[in-house]
Design an enzyme around this catalytic site. Structure first.
Site, mmCIF file in Angstrom:
data_model
loop_
_atom_site.group_PDB
_atom_site.id
_atom_site.type_symbol
_atom_site.label_atom_id
_atom_site.label_comp_id
_atom_site.label_asym_id
_atom_site.label_seq_id
_atom_site.Cartn_x
_atom_site.Cartn_y
_atom_site.Cartn_z
ATOM 1 N N VAL A 72 0.840 -1.195 0.000
ATOM 2 C CA VAL A 72 0.000 0.000 0.000
ATOM 3 C C VAL A 72 0.879 1.249 0.000
ATOM 4 O O VAL A 72 0.534 2.258 -0.604
ATOM 5 C CB VAL A 72 -0.958 -0.020 1.215
ATOM 6 C CG1 VAL A 72 -1.689 1.303 1.363
ATOM 7 C CG2 VAL A 72 -1.952 -1.163 1.067
ATOM 8 N N LEU A 74 1.940 3.018 2.763
ATOM 9 C CA LEU A 74 1.562 3.997 3.790
ATOM 10 C C LEU A 74 0.698 5.127 3.241
ATOM 11 O O LEU A 74 0.917 6.294 3.559
ATOM 12 C CB LEU A 74 2.797 4.594 4.486
ATOM 13 C CG LEU A 74 3.709 3.648 5.251
ATOM 14 C CD1 LEU A 74 4.720 4.447 6.059
ATOM 15 C CD2 LEU A 74 2.934 2.734 6.177
ATOM 16 N N CYS A 131 8.303 -0.777 8.187
ATOM 17 C CA CYS A 131 7.367 -0.976 7.102
ATOM 18 C C CYS A 131 8.115 -1.318 5.817
ATOM 19 O O CYS A 131 8.926 -0.536 5.336
ATOM 20 C CB CYS A 131 6.510 0.245 6.877
ATOM 21 S SG CYS A 131 5.284 -0.093 5.637
ATOM 22 N N ILE A 194 4.909 -9.016 14.974
ATOM 23 C CA ILE A 194 5.858 -8.617 13.950
ATOM 24 C C ILE A 194 5.164 -7.763 12.883
ATOM 25 O O ILE A 194 3.953 -7.861 12.689
ATOM 26 C CB ILE A 194 6.456 -9.873 13.245
ATOM 27 C CG1 ILE A 194 5.327 -10.757 12.720
ATOM 28 C CG2 ILE A 194 7.347 -10.622 14.178
ATOM 29 C CD1 ILE A 194 5.767 -11.973 11.931
#
Lengths: 325, 283
Positions: A72, A74, A131, A194
């Site tokens: 995606v 963020l 991320c 995680i």
């Protein structure tokens, strides 16, 4: 008899251990049409960035065996719009909110912390160190203890003392315990693990990667064993640190595994895509499992699987002592 | 809302599958353009994402039923195609923003390609109930892939069919027939549901005639409820800024001229929050 499901994230009490996982509940308003968000232990927001982000091109999602890949990137409105619209909406309703932040530099994380330090309604701050969707592939902070520690130390020094700072860790590291220890030494009050490990799928019709971003974060039941392993290892090394176990939790039994491995709270992510009511169902199933095994408090089960072989579960020993006056 | 619906009937419609499911809560709230998401694979499935399906028909029988139309494209829809009467399905809906309807009777052209046409039939019912004139343009690759030709003929003033192989109606695409239909019917508005490329051409035709087009997009979705952020496409807002909006909650129906069809699958450089675009606030 009901089980005491309260849990503590550092000194912050949550009514139950089930939270949404970062990036899986959007702004919270989408899920509120299905159930009362007060019934969550806490709602974790998507990772908030300084500037608005349009995210990655589509296709962003590919279903994989027992999971899915996402890239995606963020996508989000940026801190201004978050503080103007999304956080007040949650704060006015008194919903316990863990705000996740993501940045490309230590300075960006610090600035985000500064903007959130005085905002009402921040129950805890989760620092997304890992991320895999970030454009800036050179700086995945969670891969290195020192880089992660630098971010955590800076954010911790800025946030108010009564707002716990949670470090979100990635499993794609050689030694997760070393990164966890570095974060705790830098001041992290709790750890969340995680984040999505990186994965990839190839479309055999188009003969190309399925995702526009080529690689993406793997989530869903496929990564539960990875999450259990990480929580287990970190709890064994740092038994006093509160852990939020996240990764592929689809049922109360999955959540129970993470609790027994050492998590005092459990994040639910991909399950929400499958079932908007997943958090409530998982909380209920976890409570039923605890009750069926004679637990009176969730806290008694946290990390219980670490007890030496041959020893009886603590909570049952306590029971017999109390019943023999 | 989430409903555990019971499959009432299954049938093949041309090359497609249709399932009628008892789902009172969804049928009651349904308006044309809404869709539902369905969990596939049963309770212990390894398929974690839901499938977004269009609603072809809603009836009041058994407290309310919805008919879902789909084509088999992978293991999830193949599983759905194997459902039989009395099986249960986990549905969430109705989802999305429905088609806006004209306040006054208008001439409406409804354009559908392949099984995208399915959503146009309840829309046509609603338009007819408001005294609108309805004309259909339906197309597909071949005769068996043109959805609902018979039903369209019964409902509409005129029905124009197109196939790419010429096996039914005119040879070509729906957009080849569309200009003459708009001109002949003096259409006030176009409604369309089709793959992205077709919607792009339909919008171009409608803009040539300077009439509004309401386009229902078919984006792949994981959740259908606005939390997964995977079904985005670039759409121009009222303020003129392009945003990556979610097809599931901000759509699936958009004003065609607002959708940047040529940029679908990319992040346009001028979109809000595009990489490198706009000021970064990092100190």
């Amino acid at each position: 008899m009901s089980v005491d499901m309260r849990t503590f994230l550092a000194h912050v009490e949550l009514a139950n251990p089930i939270t949404t996982a970062a990036g899986c509940a959007s702004s919270g308003q989408e899920l509120s049409q299905f159930f009362d968000l007060h019934r969550l232990g806490a709602l974790t927001t998507r990772s908030i960035t300084m500037a608005p982000r349009a995210g990655r091109p589509t296709p962003r999602m590919a279903e994989t065996p027992s999971g899915m890949l996402n890239a995606v990137g963020l996508q989000g409105p940026g801190i201004e719009a978050f503080l103007e619209r999304e956080l007040p909406w949650l704060a006015q309703r008194g919903i316990k909110t863990i705000v996740s932040i993501g940045g490309g530099t230590v300075a960006e994380y610090s600035e985000l912390a500064r903007r959130l330090a005085d905002a009402p309604g921040v129950t805890a701050l989760e620092v997304n160190l890992s991320c895999p969707n970030m454009e800036d592939r050179g700086r995945v902070f969670a891969r290195e203890g020192s880089a992660a520690a630098e971010v955590i130390a800076s954010v911790r020094s800025i946030m108010r003392y009564d707002v716990p700072v949670v470090a979100k860790l990635a499993p794609d590291v050689a030694d997760i315990v070393a990164v966890a220890r570095a974060c705790v030494d830098a001041g992290a009050d709790a750890l969340s693990m995680i984040n999505n490990p990186l994965g990839m799928a190839i479309d055999t019709e188009a003969l190309r990667p399925s995702l526009a971003a080529v690689t993406g974060g793997l989530s869903g039941p496929a990564i539960l064993p990875l999450a259990v392993r990480c929580v287990w290892q970190v709890h064994a090394a740092l038994p006093g640190v509160p852990l939020i176990g996240v990764g592929g939790v689809m049922s109360g039994q999955d959540a129970f595994q993470l609790v027994l491995a050492g998590a005092c709270a459990v994040g639910v992510g991909t399950a929400l895509f499958h079932d908007p009511y997943a958090c409530l169902r998982i909380e209920r199933e976890l409570e039923d499992l605890l009750r069926a095994r004679g637990f009176q408090r969730l806290a008694d089960a946290v990390g219980l699987a670490h007890r030496p072989p041959g020893s009886a579960p603590r909570h049952l020993l306590v029971d017999t002592e109390e019943s023999t006056p | 809302m989430q409903v555990t619906g019971t499959v009432l009937t299954t049938r093949r419609v041309d090359a497609y599958h249709a399932l009628t499911v008892v789902a009172p809560g969804i049928a009651e709230r349904y308006r044309p353009g809404h869709f539902v998401s369905v969990a596939v694979g049963g309770p212990h499935t390894s398929m974690v994402t839901r499938r977004a399906l269009s609603i072809h028909d809603v009836k009041a029988d058994y407290g309310g039923t919805v008919e879902l139309v789909f084509t088999t494209r992978g293991p999830g829809t193949a599983w759905l195609a194997e459902r039989r009467a009395r099986d249960t399905l986990d549905l969430v809906g109705p989802l999305g923003r429905p088609f806006p309807l004209p306040r006054d009777p208008a001439h409406c052209v409804l354009v559908g390609s392949e099984y995208g046409s399915a959503v146009l039939f309840p829309l046509a019912d609603a338009l007819l109930a408001r005294g609108c004139r309805v004309d259909f343009v339906l197309g597909g690759a071949g005769a068996e892939r043109v959805f609902g030709a018979m039903r369209a003929r019964r409902m509409a003033t005129t029905t124009t069919l197109t196939t790419e192989d010429g096996s039914l109606g005119l040879r070509g695409k729906v957009t080849d027939a569309l200009p003459s239909v708009i001109a002949d019917t003096r259409a006030d508005v176009v409604y369309a549901c089709a793959p992205m490329e077709t919607l792009r051409s339909v919008t171009a035709v409608a803009m040539e005639f300077d009439i509004p087009v309401q386009a229902a997009v078919e984006e792949s979705m994981a959740c259908g409820i606005g939390v997964c952020m995977t079904c985005v496409l670039p759409v121009i807002g009222d303020d003129g800024a392009t945003r990556m909006v979610r097809a599931c909650v901000e759509g699936p129906v958009f004003r065609g001229e607002r959708v940047r069809f040529e940029d679908v699958g990319t992040i346009p450089f001028d979109a809000l929050g595009a990489p490198g675009g706009g000021a970064r606030h990092v100190s």
